[in-house]
Scaffold this active site. Structure first.
Site, PDB file in Angstrom:
ATOM      1  N   HIS A   1      31.168   6.238  13.034  1.00 33.88           N
ATOM      2  CA  HIS A   1      32.206   5.703  13.926  1.00 33.88           C
ATOM      3  C   HIS A   1      32.603   6.772  14.949  1.00 33.88           C
ATOM      4  O   HIS A   1      32.777   6.507  16.125  1.00 33.88           O
ATOM      5  CB  HIS A   1      33.415   5.313  13.074  1.00 33.88           C
ATOM      6  CG  HIS A   1      34.330   4.299  13.697  1.00 33.88           C
ATOM      7  ND1 HIS A   1      35.510   3.926  13.116  1.00 33.88           N
ATOM      8  CD2 HIS A   1      34.248   3.592  14.831  1.00 33.88           C
ATOM      9  CE1 HIS A   1      36.101   3.014  13.877  1.00 33.88           C
ATOM     10  NE2 HIS A   1      35.358   2.804  14.923  1.00 33.88           N
TER      11      HIS A   1
ATOM     12  N   HIS B   1      30.395   6.101   2.277  1.00 33.64           N
ATOM     13  CA  HIS B   1      31.707   5.816   2.868  1.00 33.64           C
ATOM     14  C   HIS B   1      32.026   6.827   3.974  1.00 33.64           C
ATOM     15  O   HIS B   1      32.318   6.459   5.110  1.00 33.64           O
ATOM     16  CB  HIS B   1      32.769   5.861   1.764  1.00 33.64           C
ATOM     17  CG  HIS B   1      34.166   5.612   2.245  1.00 33.64           C
ATOM     18  ND1 HIS B   1      34.805   4.408   2.076  1.00 33.64           N
ATOM     19  CD2 HIS B   1      35.047   6.403   2.905  1.00 33.64           C
ATOM     20  CE1 HIS B   1      36.018   4.475   2.613  1.00 33.64           C
ATOM     21  NE2 HIS B   1      36.187   5.686   3.115  1.00 33.64           N
ATOM     22  N   GLU B   2      31.947   8.095   3.628  1.00 33.10           N
ATOM     23  CA  GLU B   2      32.302   9.131   4.615  1.00 33.10           C
ATOM     24  C   GLU B   2      31.314   9.146   5.778  1.00 33.10           C
ATOM     25  O   GLU B   2      31.691   9.404   6.917  1.00 33.10           O
ATOM     26  CB  GLU B   2      32.372  10.518   3.950  1.00 33.10           C
ATOM     27  CG  GLU B   2      33.417  10.645   2.829  1.00 33.10           C
ATOM     28  CD  GLU B   2      34.811  10.169   3.224  1.00 33.10           C
ATOM     29  OE1 GLU B   2      35.151  10.187   4.418  1.00 33.10           O
ATOM     30  OE2 GLU B   2      35.567   9.751   2.313  1.00 33.10           O
TER      31      GLU B   2
HETATM   32 ZN   LIG Z   1      37.844   6.248   4.320  1.00 37.23          ZN
END
Ligand SMILES: [Zn+2]
Length: 676
Positions: free
Chosen positions: A466, A459-460
């Site tokens: 991004h 997730h991180e």
């Molecule tokens: Zn998040």
């Protein structure tokens, strides 16, 4: 000695930064930036150079404040915390000055007219800035402007009181138990904590508090139904007129005031309600769109949630009360899947997981990731990695600080160290902080992760990609900056899918002693467990999101907030479990009344839908399909906040977002139901 926080741009020199440098660096930087701001305000001809100067000013502040706030999170000391807290108001004050500059506002309004619409990123930068001016009340007649400032200030006080009441009510509750038989099922760790606490207060037996881990442990594991029911009642009546501390910290009046002031402030800015104000910075376009979205999800999930509840009651062989749900769910989960963290941990040694994660990122985006040991960090555990393109040109880097330790904030997050920037006089590649709190390695064994930890890391890392793969030149819209709140979790939740994929699990797992991959049956069971009770979980989130949204969208000052009525109607339509009349959930809803999720709680589900839908494109073409990954990178990651989030998404998916992939992922829809 020179102040290391004021060094020329580039990576911070973490080891030299002391708490004593903070105040001086912040004051000197703000002073310098203030004079630049004044100079920009007085420039006679509005040009895009003014916008670029604003970008440079904000980046200069980030270069100083970023490392301070980061260090305060990861290796805090009382001195650093004090220095941080002392300077925080100065930083916010500068932000307010900037956001309320009438002169800059006028300049940007002119710029908007002058800028060629085909320069998408420039247009976006200007329109975001103008939007933020509007939301800060610039351009209002002086009387309204003062009223707006007053409202914002009072609101902040009410929200802080809401939080304080909730905290006081939570802290004040203690449960004393002297009979061991009453505590069967509660995990050993929790019991020894309770014993210590009792000893500390000179009591025999066990003393339990109402912090979330204790509450969750009792609800999920205590065999004693009376204890569960007592805890449930204490939890759902905190800061209210009900329960063990009825009336002591009642948040009801504050809720009324907060909703009213939000409504008034939204009206002052020209919106018809606070939900519209919230949506001004989000991907969702209208209040109707959000409500339809939530109602549609509810309609499709409710029957599944009902089936899950029926199954659970059949398993328990009786009708269940709210305080029985977690307990029997845990038992059902064990009997169905039998997976325990302790069984899985040996298969996920951190070095293997990291290596697999990098292979995934490299395969998807054609990048190379190498560790660099000559970069200064803030702790020996921290590793710096550099990212290169497949032709070997540098893209950026990230610091990975993955283990828990004293004086480090809990949880996991990604933050910006350096933001990508290509402007005259400032050219810099992006650098991220990737922070987790995993159990550290022992002398003999590597750090062993639970599968939840693995998902957290993916997730991180999705957030980090991004930030790092952006191709935008202006810091305020590059990376995750300028991406609406309801879309910013897209890349992170997207990458989570890879931590579950049967093609990826062999890459990220290997028994730390034997090197053996995760057995196939375990892999299958793990995947099956992903959607366990997904319907009930979905319905719960939708109940919260609908309540938050309707409360702010339908507010009518002549009637008040109608909190109870709205909640009751939603529960009648959506919820499958009957809620006791003493339940005062709104009084404890700190995301919305204490934090910044007002009319925005739906964002969790919104982003989940986008992420599942984006991933479904890979399901069609193969999870490492080069062409799909290339488009995901260019449409979503590279563009970020420089375009509208919906345009980015449509560009990638070739159509509007669909709810179906999330519903399929959660096992709520099957492909057959969609086709029928
Ligand atoms: Zn998040």
């Amino acid at each position: 000695m020179k102040n290391p926080l004021l060094k020329p741009k580039g990576l911070p020199v973490f080891n030299s930064i002391q708490a004593s440098h903070v105040n001086d660096a912040v004051q000197r930087t703000l002073e310098k930036m203030r004079s630049k701001l004044v100079k920009a305000e007085t420039s006679t001809t509005p040009s895009f150079q003014t916008a670029e100067e604003m970008e440079r000013i904000q980046d200069s502040i980030h270069q100083v404040w970023g490392p301070i706030s980061h260090l305060n999170s990861v290796i805090s000391t009382p001195e650093l915390r004090e220095a941080y807290n002392k300077c925080l108001p100065m930083i916010s004050e500068f932000g307010t000055e900037l956001a309320q500059s009438e002169k800059l506002w006028a300049m940007f309004s002119q710029l908007e007219k002058d800028t060629d619409p085909s320069y998408t990123a420039k247009r976006q930068l200007i329109s975001h800035t103008l939007r933020d001016f509007k939301l800060a009340g610039v351009g209002l007649p002086i009387e309204s402007k003062n009223k707006f400032k007053e409202l914002v200030k009072t609101l902040a006080q009410y929200q802080a009181s809401f939080e304080q009441n909730l905290m006081d009510a939570t802290d004040a509750f203690k449960h004393h138990e002297t009979v061991k038989a009453a505590l069967v099922g509660i995990p050993y760790m929790m019991l020894s904590r309770a014993k210590e606490l009792a000893e500390k207060e000179g009591k025999i037996g066990w003393l339990f508090t109402l912090d979330p881990p204790t509450y969750q442990a009792i609800m999920a594991h205590a065999e004693n139904e009376n204890l569960r029911s007592l805890y449930y009642k204490a939890w759902v009546t905190r800061a209210s007129d009900q329960g063990p501390q009825a009336g002591r910290w009642d948040n009801r009046v504050l809720i009324e005031k907060i909703v009213r002031l939000r409504h008034e402030s939204a009206l002052l800015l020209g919106f018809s309600n606070y939900a519209e104000f919230s949506l001004a910075t989000k991907m969702a376009n209208s209040t109707k769109e959000v409500l339809t979205f939530l109602q549609e999800l509810a309609e499709k999930s409710r029957p599944v949630a009902q089936t899950e509840l029926d199954e659970l009651e059949a398993f328990a062989e009786r009708r269940l009360n709210p305080w029985d749900i977690s307990y029997f769910s845990e038992k059902l989960r064990q009997s169905r899947f039998g997976l325990s963290d302790n069984e899985l941990r040996p298969y996920f040694p951190l070095p293997t997981v990291i290596a697999g994660l990098f292979v995934v990122a490299e395969k998807l985006f054609g990048i190379k990731i190498n560790s660099q040991n000559n970069v200064e960090t803030w702790h020996p555990d921290v590793i710096y990695y550099e990212i290169f393109s497949d032709e070997g040109s540098p893209i950026g880097g990230f610091f990975a600080d993955l283990f828990t330790r004293p004086n480090k904030r809990g949880g996991a997050w990604m933050d910006e160290c350096l933001v990508r920037c290509e402007l005259e006089g400032l050219s810099q590649r992006p650098v991220a902080y990737l922070v987790c709190n995993f159990n550290p390695p022992s002398n003999s064994d590597p750090a062993l992760l639970t599968h939840d930890d693995v998902v957290t890391l993916f997730h991180e890392f999705g957030h980090a990609l991004h930030h790092l793969l952006t191709e935008v030149d202006y810091p305020s819209i590059s990376g995750i900056n300028g991406v609406p709140w309801d879309a910013v979790e897209l890349p992170s939740q997207f990458l989570e899918n890879y931590a579950w994929a049967p093609e990826v699990l062999p890459l990220i797992s290997g028994h730390y002693l034997t090197g053996k991959a995760l057995p196939t049956e375990t892999l299958t069971t793990l995947n099956a467990s992903r959607s366990f009770q997904a319907g009930l979980a979905m319905i719960r989130q939708i109940e919260f999101a609908l309540f938050d949204f309707k409360l702010h969208a339908e507010y009518d000052p002549t009637q008040g907030s109608l909190t109870e009525e709205i909640l009751e109607n939603i529960r009648n339509e959506v919820t499958v479990m009957k809620v006791p009349t003493f339940n005062r959930f709104p009084n404890t809803f700190s995301h919305v009344f204490g934090g910044s999720y007002a009319a925005g709680y739906y964002s969790y589900k919104w982003a989940e839908v986008l992420a599942a839908d984006a991933f479904s494109a890979f399901k069609d073409s193969g999870i490492f399909d080069e062409e799909t990954a290339r488009r995901f990178r260019s449409c979503i990651l590279a563009t970020g906040g420089s375009r509208e989030a919906l345009d980015n998404f449509q560009d990638f998916r070739g159509r509007l977002p669909s709810l179906d992939p999330l519903l399929i992922q959660d096992g709520i829809l099957t492909k057959e139901t969609i086709n029928s």
